[in-house]
Design a protein around this motif. Structure first.
Motif, PDB file in Angstrom:
ATOM      1  N   PRO A  34      -2.413  -8.263  10.655  1.00 47.92           N
ATOM      2  CA  PRO A  34      -3.249  -9.455  10.481  1.00 47.92           C
ATOM      3  C   PRO A  34      -4.428  -9.284   9.529  1.00 47.92           C
ATOM      4  O   PRO A  34      -4.648 -10.120   8.651  1.00 47.92           O
ATOM      5  CB  PRO A  34      -3.714  -9.761  11.910  1.00 47.92           C
ATOM      6  N   GLU A  35      -5.209  -8.206   9.681  1.00 48.83           N
ATOM      7  CA  GLU A  35      -6.399  -8.029   8.840  1.00 48.83           C
ATOM      8  C   GLU A  35      -6.054  -7.698   7.385  1.00 48.83           C
ATOM      9  O   GLU A  35      -6.911  -7.835   6.500  1.00 48.83           O
ATOM     10  CB  GLU A  35      -7.288  -6.936   9.415  1.00 48.83           C
ATOM     11  N   LEU A  36      -4.836  -7.255   7.136  1.00 52.26           N
ATOM     12  CA  LEU A  36      -4.460  -6.845   5.784  1.00 52.26           C
ATOM     13  C   LEU A  36      -3.543  -7.843   5.092  1.00 52.26           C
ATOM     14  O   LEU A  36      -3.325  -7.746   3.887  1.00 52.26           O
ATOM     15  CB  LEU A  36      -3.768  -5.472   5.823  1.00 52.26           C
ATOM     16  N   LYS A  56      -9.804  -0.937  13.178  1.00 54.10           N
ATOM     17  CA  LYS A  56      -8.629  -1.572  13.780  1.00 54.10           C
ATOM     18  C   LYS A  56      -7.525  -1.746  12.738  1.00 54.10           C
ATOM     19  O   LYS A  56      -6.337  -1.496  13.027  1.00 54.10           O
ATOM     20  CB  LYS A  56      -9.005  -2.933  14.368  1.00 54.10           C
ATOM     21  N   ALA A  57      -7.906  -2.170  11.540  1.00 52.28           N
ATOM     22  CA  ALA A  57      -6.912  -2.334  10.480  1.00 52.28           C
ATOM     23  C   ALA A  57      -6.239  -0.998  10.183  1.00 52.28           C
ATOM     24  O   ALA A  57      -5.023  -0.930   9.960  1.00 52.28           O
ATOM     25  CB  ALA A  57      -7.571  -2.891   9.218  1.00 52.28           C
ATOM     26  N   ASP A 107      -3.819  -0.178  13.131  1.00 49.59           N
ATOM     27  CA  ASP A 107      -2.666  -1.084  13.119  1.00 49.59           C
ATOM     28  C   ASP A 107      -1.748  -0.793  11.935  1.00 49.59           C
ATOM     29  O   ASP A 107      -0.517  -0.863  12.049  1.00 49.59           O
ATOM     30  CB  ASP A 107      -3.137  -2.540  13.077  1.00 49.59           C
ATOM     31  N   ASN A 162      -4.581  -9.638   1.886  1.00 43.64           N
ATOM     32  CA  ASN A 162      -5.962  -9.188   1.676  1.00 43.64           C
ATOM     33  C   ASN A 162      -6.068  -8.623   0.258  1.00 43.64           C
ATOM     34  O   ASN A 162      -5.616  -7.522  -0.027  1.00 43.64           O
ATOM     35  CB  ASN A 162      -6.314  -8.120   2.713  1.00 43.64           C
ATOM     36  N   VAL A 220     -11.354  -1.570   5.397  1.00 42.72           N
ATOM     37  CA  VAL A 220     -11.421  -2.909   5.991  1.00 42.72           C
ATOM     38  C   VAL A 220     -11.999  -2.826   7.399  1.00 42.72           C
ATOM     39  O   VAL A 220     -12.959  -3.512   7.742  1.00 42.72           O
ATOM     40  CB  VAL A 220     -10.032  -3.566   6.004  1.00 42.72           C
ATOM     41  N   SER A 221     -11.415  -1.958   8.241  1.00 35.57           N
ATOM     42  CA  SER A 221     -11.928  -1.765   9.599  1.00 35.57           C
ATOM     43  C   SER A 221     -11.156  -0.650  10.294  1.00 35.57           C
ATOM     44  O   SER A 221     -10.041  -0.291   9.880  1.00 35.57           O
ATOM     45  CB  SER A 221     -11.813  -3.049  10.434  1.00 35.57           C
TER      46      SER A 221
END
Length: 272
Positions: free
Chosen positions: A199-201, A162-163, A166, A204, A159-160
């Motif tokens: 947040p990003e996951l 940062k993901a 985190d 998802n 995903v990234s």
């Protein structure tokens, strides 16, 4: 009664007795055939059961089997099978290697105490971080959680960056990190529950599908082998290496478990 009738009666009686004996012999023969047939079936069933048990006993586990599968590497990776995971600004001149096992309680303690400092240093461009994941705790107790969590970290990395960071912090957090003897990370549902705090996951579907389908299981095993074959001399976690030298709090090899020790030792390494 005439002699003729008496003789005929005796002959008839003998004939009936002979016929009855023949029928009894046929019934006995049929019974023996059934018993033999059932015995053969039983023997075959036992042999088949033993054969099946042997096959199952020698059948590789899922995690052993995926070692030979084609590796699907997450995005944001390089190197053989995508096992080089480097996060940070290109302008950063040095790289800090961080060796961690997802189930390691000392790694959890490090992440809870020093993790925010590492993340800030990466954001500030002090150095890049190279992550090397291990799964030796699974090997010690025939578990699956280290491997499964490492695979989920691969899904987060896809995903990234940062993901990934985190999610790693969430897995090591006091709320979610289990006792070493409790293999909670083997459950996909638990890993997804933790991910929903990132947040990003959160919800998802691509990430969740990758976790449930084991998309990065082979990658996790390849990453684990990278730890096993490392040339830095790291045998436990957490481990820290910069410029080929292991960084410890003292000459006894104590891990960098406080912010003060971490800043002091890494600061000295950055000056060299």
């Amino acid at each position: 009664m005439s002699k003729r009738n008496s003789q005929a009666a005796k002959t008839a009686a003998r004939e009936r007795l002979r016929a009855e004996r023949e029928r009894e012999a046929k019934r006995a023969k049929a019974k023996r055939q059934i018993v033999v047939a059932c015995s053969i079936v039983g023997v075959l069933a036992i042999a088949g059961g033993i054969g099946y048990a042997v096959v199952q006993a020698n059948k590789p586990t899922h995690w052993e089997a995926v070692k030979d599968e084609k590796v699907v590497a997450p995005a944001h990776t390089t190197g053989t099978d995508g096992t080089t995971v480097v996060i940070g600004k290109e302008s950063a001149k040095k790289t800090l290697k961080v060796y961690e096992d997802p189930r390691c309680p000392v790694c959890a303690q490090f992440e809870q105490t020093v993790g925010p400092t590492v993340k800030k240093d990466i954001d500030d461009g002090k150095y890049k971080m190279q992550f090397i994941g291990a799964t030796f705790i699974d090997d010690k107790d025939n578990g699956e959680g280290s491997k499964n969590a490492l695979s989920a970290l691969g899904a987060a990395l896809d995903v990234s960056d940062k993901a990934f960071l985190d999610y790693k912090a969430a897995l090591y957090s006091a709320k979610w990190h289990p006792e070493e003897t409790t293999d909670k990370f083997k459950d996909d549902s638990y890993l997804i529950e933790v991910a929903n705090t990132v947040p990003e996951l959160k919800n998802n579907k691509k990430f969740q599908d990758a976790v449930e389908k084991g998309t990065y299981d082979a990658w996790a095993m390849a990453m684990s082998k990278t730890f096993d074959d490392n040339k830095d001399g790291v045998t436990g976690t957490p481990g820290f290496v910069m410029d080929g030298k292991q960084l410890t709090a003292d000459s006894q090899g104590t891990p960098l478990m406080t912010v003060a020790d971490f800043n002091r030792v890494v600061g000295e390494a950055l000056k060299k």
